[in-house]
Write a protein that holds these residues in place. Structure first.
Motif, PDB file in Angstrom:
ATOM      1  N   ASN A  95      76.448  -2.139  -3.195  1.00 59.69           N
ATOM      2  CA  ASN A  95      76.622  -0.765  -2.439  1.00 59.69           C
ATOM      3  C   ASN A  95      75.131  -0.452  -1.833  1.00 59.69           C
ATOM      4  OD1 ASN A  95      79.490  -0.664  -2.550  1.00 59.69           O
ATOM      5  ND2 ASN A  95      79.124   0.055  -4.514  1.00 59.69           N
ATOM      6  N   ARG A  96      74.571  -1.158  -1.013  1.00 57.75           N
ATOM      7  CA  ARG A  96      73.362  -0.751  -0.405  1.00 57.75           C
ATOM      8  C   ARG A  96      73.148   0.514   0.139  1.00 57.75           C
ATOM      9  NH1 ARG A  96      70.670  -4.088   3.484  1.00 57.75           N
ATOM     10  NH2 ARG A  96      68.934  -3.549   2.429  1.00 57.75           N
ATOM     11  N   ILE A  97      72.440   1.365  -0.051  1.00 56.48           N
ATOM     12  CA  ILE A  97      72.308   2.564   0.368  1.00 56.48           C
ATOM     13  C   ILE A  97      71.811   2.575   1.742  1.00 56.48           C
ATOM     14  CG2 ILE A  97      71.155   4.995   0.431  1.00 56.48           C
ATOM     15  CD1 ILE A  97      70.905   4.416  -2.834  1.00 56.48           C
ATOM     16  N   ARG A  98      72.583   3.155   2.723  1.00 52.97           N
ATOM     17  CA  ARG A  98      72.301   3.145   4.112  1.00 52.97           C
ATOM     18  C   ARG A  98      71.192   4.321   4.232  1.00 52.97           C
ATOM     19  NH1 ARG A  98      74.328   2.169   9.513  1.00 52.97           N
ATOM     20  NH2 ARG A  98      76.239   1.403   8.473  1.00 52.97           N
ATOM     21  N   LYS A  99      69.874   4.036   4.968  1.00 48.47           N
ATOM     22  CA  LYS A  99      68.862   4.963   5.098  1.00 48.47           C
ATOM     23  C   LYS A  99      68.692   5.405   6.696  1.00 48.47           C
ATOM     24  CE  LYS A  99      66.037   3.127   1.284  1.00 48.47           C
ATOM     25  NZ  LYS A  99      64.758   2.397   0.893  1.00 48.47           N
ATOM     26  N   SER A 100      69.163   4.736   7.490  1.00 52.10           N
ATOM     27  CA  SER A 100      69.424   5.334   8.935  1.00 52.10           C
ATOM     28  C   SER A 100      70.379   4.723   9.517  1.00 52.10           C
ATOM     29  CB  SER A 100      68.235   5.088   9.387  1.00 52.10           C
ATOM     30  OG  SER A 100      67.947   3.619   9.715  1.00 52.10           O
ATOM     31  N   LEU A 101      70.747   5.487  10.666  1.00 59.78           N
ATOM     32  CA  LEU A 101      71.830   4.940  11.735  1.00 59.78           C
ATOM     33  C   LEU A 101      71.456   5.231  12.988  1.00 59.78           C
ATOM     34  CD1 LEU A 101      75.404   5.656  11.355  1.00 59.78           C
ATOM     35  CD2 LEU A 101      74.584   5.968  13.473  1.00 59.78           C
ATOM     36  N   ALA A 102      71.433   4.180  13.955  1.00 54.51           N
ATOM     37  CA  ALA A 102      70.794   4.339  15.339  1.00 54.51           C
ATOM     38  C   ALA A 102      71.719   3.615  16.344  1.00 54.51           C
ATOM     39  CB  ALA A 102      69.488   3.712  15.300  1.00 54.51           C
ATOM     40  N   ALA A 103      71.609   4.175  17.629  1.00 59.77           N
ATOM     41  CA  ALA A 103      72.044   3.464  18.667  1.00 59.77           C
ATOM     42  C   ALA A 103      70.936   3.453  19.939  1.00 59.77           C
ATOM     43  CB  ALA A 103      73.079   4.289  19.385  1.00 59.77           C
ATOM     44  N   GLU A 104      70.777   2.457  20.874  1.00 61.92           N
ATOM     45  CA  GLU A 104      69.824   2.463  21.746  1.00 61.92           C
ATOM     46  C   GLU A 104      70.443   1.810  22.918  1.00 61.92           C
ATOM     47  OE1 GLU A 104      67.184  -1.519  20.530  1.00 61.92           O
ATOM     48  OE2 GLU A 104      66.883   0.460  19.401  1.00 61.92           O
ATOM     49  N   ARG A 105      69.764   1.918  24.165  1.00 59.47           N
ATOM     50  CA  ARG A 105      70.186   1.312  25.441  1.00 59.47           C
ATOM     51  C   ARG A 105      69.093   0.741  26.210  1.00 59.47           C
ATOM     52  NH1 ARG A 105      74.247   2.113  23.361  1.00 59.47           N
ATOM     53  NH2 ARG A 105      76.330   3.254  24.341  1.00 59.47           N
ATOM     54  N   THR A 106      68.975  -0.385  26.745  1.00 56.16           N
ATOM     55  CA  THR A 106      67.953  -0.819  27.639  1.00 56.16           C
ATOM     56  C   THR A 106      68.605  -0.951  29.027  1.00 56.16           C
ATOM     57  OG1 THR A 106      67.385  -2.463  25.571  1.00 56.16           O
ATOM     58  CG2 THR A 106      66.603  -3.019  28.318  1.00 56.16           C
ATOM     59  N   PHE A 107      67.762  -0.296  29.898  1.00 61.30           N
ATOM     60  CA  PHE A 107      68.147   0.036  31.330  1.00 61.30           C
ATOM     61  C   PHE A 107      67.966  -1.520  32.246  1.00 61.30           C
ATOM     62  CE2 PHE A 107      66.332   3.945  29.292  1.00 61.30           C
ATOM     63  CZ  PHE A 107      67.704   4.202  28.947  1.00 61.30           C
ATOM     64  N   SER A 108      68.961  -1.503  33.268  1.00 68.62           N
ATOM     65  CA  SER A 108      68.553  -2.322  34.276  1.00 68.62           C
ATOM     66  C   SER A 108      67.521  -2.160  35.102  1.00 68.62           C
ATOM     67  CB  SER A 108      70.033  -2.578  34.984  1.00 68.62           C
ATOM     68  OG  SER A 108      70.412  -1.272  35.605  1.00 68.62           O
ATOM     69  N   LYS A 109      67.235  -0.852  35.336  1.00 67.71           N
ATOM     70  CA  LYS A 109      65.756  -0.453  36.107  1.00 67.71           C
ATOM     71  C   LYS A 109      65.178   0.535  35.344  1.00 67.71           C
ATOM     72  CE  LYS A 109      67.926  -1.400  40.686  1.00 67.71           C
ATOM     73  NZ  LYS A 109      68.303  -0.730  42.134  1.00 67.71           N
ATOM     74  N   ASN A 110      63.971   0.350  35.292  1.00 67.77           N
ATOM     75  CA  ASN A 110      63.012   1.311  34.614  1.00 67.77           C
ATOM     76  C   ASN A 110      63.156   2.660  35.063  1.00 67.77           C
ATOM     77  OD1 ASN A 110      62.030  -0.959  33.229  1.00 67.77           O
ATOM     78  ND2 ASN A 110      60.134  -0.920  34.472  1.00 67.77           N
ATOM     79  N   LEU A 114      63.893   1.337  27.626  1.00 64.96           N
ATOM     80  CA  LEU A 114      64.782   1.644  26.625  1.00 64.96           C
ATOM     81  C   LEU A 114      64.473   2.993  26.005  1.00 64.96           C
ATOM     82  CD1 LEU A 114      65.504  -0.832  23.747  1.00 64.96           C
ATOM     83  CD2 LEU A 114      64.483   1.383  23.213  1.00 64.96           C
ATOM     84  N   LEU A 115      65.913   3.582  25.765  1.00 63.08           N
ATOM     85  CA  LEU A 115      65.612   4.952  24.764  1.00 63.08           C
ATOM     86  C   LEU A 115      66.505   4.465  23.456  1.00 63.08           C
ATOM     87  CD1 LEU A 115      66.084   7.560  27.528  1.00 63.08           C
ATOM     88  CD2 LEU A 115      64.242   7.210  26.097  1.00 63.08           C
ATOM     89  N   GLY A 116      66.194   5.220  22.463  1.00 63.88           N
ATOM     90  CA  GLY A 116      67.255   4.963  21.244  1.00 63.88           C
ATOM     91  C   GLY A 116      67.080   6.390  20.485  1.00 63.88           C
ATOM     92  N   ILE A 117      68.148   6.483  19.817  1.00 61.06           N
ATOM     93  CA  ILE A 117      68.268   7.839  18.908  1.00 61.06           C
ATOM     94  C   ILE A 117      68.611   7.191  17.402  1.00 61.06           C
ATOM     95  CG2 ILE A 117      69.231   9.909  18.420  1.00 61.06           C
ATOM     96  CD1 ILE A 117      69.593  10.394  21.272  1.00 61.06           C
ATOM     97  N   ALA A 118      67.724   7.733  16.554  1.00 67.94           N
ATOM     98  CA  ALA A 118      68.153   7.290  14.961  1.00 67.94           C
ATOM     99  C   ALA A 118      68.099   8.748  14.107  1.00 67.94           C
ATOM    100  CB  ALA A 118      66.839   6.362  14.488  1.00 67.94           C
ATOM    101  N   LEU A 119      69.056   8.547  13.338  1.00 67.69           N
ATOM    102  CA  LEU A 119      69.296   9.687  12.320  1.00 67.69           C
ATOM    103  C   LEU A 119      69.074   8.909  11.043  1.00 67.69           C
ATOM    104  CD1 LEU A 119      69.975  12.532  12.747  1.00 67.69           C
ATOM    105  CD2 LEU A 119      72.137  12.099  11.770  1.00 67.69           C
TER     106      LEU A 119
END
Length: 370
Positions: free
Chosen positions: A242-257, A336-341
């Motif tokens: 049971n590895r301890i999760r240290k973070s959780l994240a999601a991100e998006r790469t955009f078709s246009k900057n 790209l934008l991403g958020i991690a907890l």
């Protein structure tokens, strides 16, 4: 010499070009062809490449545009994580028939401690061979494996005879194996570190072993102690089911900057919703929120804030991410934008165990059936 280090039978199983191999298995017309999983075109990024594509230099994290330039006949296929998870779970069930000590590193690789195993087979090498054959027969994919006395050496060994092969490093061969190893093959030594080591005359494990603990810590910081120990066959980390999760994240790469913070708010709301959804699914929360920003020139920036309490609510995640976004001016347009907890409520207090490591070496007189 020391005699009190744990000598275990560890297998590291690594699926061969997993994402690409799943695509070729599901679509037989793609077998034998160079394929890349991910997005093609100017904005796409390669997530994985088949061995046929790798011959042309195509590899993960490469832009789709460069991949096509290297391999004009490259075929792009979309990622399918639901399918990958399904296959990964089937493979994991096979692992669990041999031992309960299975530590997944990702969907396509895992450590197994078979020192004591469910089938009573004393040879870890034969167990690895049997597991690989079962994966091929029952799932339809090939896997490679490394077998040795600890996780570090097993991980290095699994890459030795890829694809569809395995490598056993017996206890009496550990030191010579590590001394002969190219420094680039050491797990955890990346391109930048390898180049730094080259400048200091460190090209092989033997060169690394000649350096003192103080020298390595002075030149490589905290990693110096790690390098000092692993080149001597010392790596005491256990296989943790049971590895301890240290973070959780999601991100998006955009078709246009995106060039304005205003245009990013809608994207941040979508990302916050995804993070909150994953937190609910895993029943966890955290204190530290990190905003990841990748600019059009591929430079990366992170901004973090730690709250005094655990949170998992979308609105709090979003508002904190907005504060971080407006914290400083943007350096460039954003791709790209991403958020991690992180700082999650799953983390346990760390315990420290020091090693008196002036002249440590594995006792190669210990004989083990591998």
């Amino acid at each position: 010499m020391i005699n009190d280090l744990p000598i275990r039978k560890i297998i590291h199983v690594d699926m061969d070009a997993f994402y690409a191999s799943v695509a070729q298995m599901d679509h037989p017309d793609l077998k034998g062809k160079p394929i890349a999983v991910g997005g093609g075109g100017n904005r796409g990024v390669v997530s994985a490449a088949s061995y046929e594509a790798r011959k042309f230099g195509v590899k993960s994290a490469m832009s789709g545009r460069l991949a096509i330039k290297l391999c004009p006949d490259l075929i792009f296929v979309k990622t399918d994580f639901e399918r990958y998870r399904e296959i990964s779970n089937r493979i994991r069930k096979i692992f669990l028939e041999y031992t309960d000590l299975v530590e997944p590193l990702s969907l396509d690789e895992a450590y197994l401690d078979v020192t004591e195993n469910k089938i009573g087979l004393p040879s870890a090498s034969l167990i690895a061979q049997e597991i690989r054959q079962r994966i091929f027969n029952e799932v339809g994919l090939t896997a490679s494996a490394g077998i040795s006395i600890n996780k570090f050496i097993a991980k290095v060994a699994s890459d030795y005879n890829k694809p569809n092969g395995q490598k056993t490093v017996n206890p009496e061969d550990v030191l010579s194996f590590l001394e002969d190893l190219d420094i680039r093959k050491f797990y955890g030594v990346g391109k930048v570190t390898a180049e730094k080591m080259y400048l200091k005359g460190i090209f092989t494990g033997k060169d690394l072993k000649s350096k003192s603990l103080g020298y390595l810590e002075d030149n490589f910081g905290k990693s110096g102690s790690h390098y000092y120990h692993v080149v001597r066959g010392i790596h005491t980390s256990e296989v943790k089911p049971n590895r301890i999760r240290k973070s959780l994240a999601a991100e998006r790469t955009f078709s246009k900057n995106l060039s304005s913070e205003i245009f990013m708010l809608e994207k941040l709301e979508q990302i916050s919703e995804e993070v909150a959804k994953r937190l609910r699914k895993n029943n966890i929360s955290g204190k530290t929120i990190t905003l990841k920003i990748k600019y059009s020139d591929f430079s990366l920036q992170t901004r973090s804030k730690t709250l005094p309490y655990f949170i998992s609510d979308k609105s709090i995640i979003l508002e904190t991410a907005k504060d971080l976004l407006y914290q400083n001016k943007l350096n460039n347009s954003v791709r790209l934008l991403g958020i991690a907890l992180s700082n999650l409520n799953t983390e346990q207090p760390k315990t420290s165990k020091s090693l008196q490591a002036d002249n440590l070496e594995i006792n190669v007189q210990l004989k083990f059936s591998f």
